[in-house]
Design an enzyme around this catalytic site. Sequence first.
Site: not given
Length: 104
Positions: A27, A39, A56
């Site tokens: 991420y 985030r 993903c």
Amino acid sequence: MTEESKRRQTALFRLVAKIPRGKVTTYGELGRALGFHARLVGRLLHTNNDPLNTPCHRVVRSSGELAGGYAFGGPNIQKNLLESEGIVFQKQKIDLKTYGWEAR
DNA sequence: ATTAAGGCATGAA
DNA sequence: GTTCATGCCTTAA
């Protein structure tokens, strides 16, 4: 959903779709490459409106561990998909030094 | 319509 | 392994 968020999603998905098969990214890497925080990446993926076109499952945590139970269909599914791509898990974790992908 | 509080698929210390 | 810091979004009042 604002246009701004939609635009970010597009950019995120575009980059995620660019991840080569058999590799994974974090991420933070995606966020850094796209210009926003990690985030937010998780946020956008959670509000993902096109999971079918967005691998993903190739996005993991900074530690190389899977995201968790909040994943698209469950962590087991994600693990299965990753293994199908040739990624080897080491005690429920991935070696980013081997399978990590440099976002760009 | 605006404002407030809570929650998160994180990362770093 | 736990705790702190941080940004954005969702839902409620």
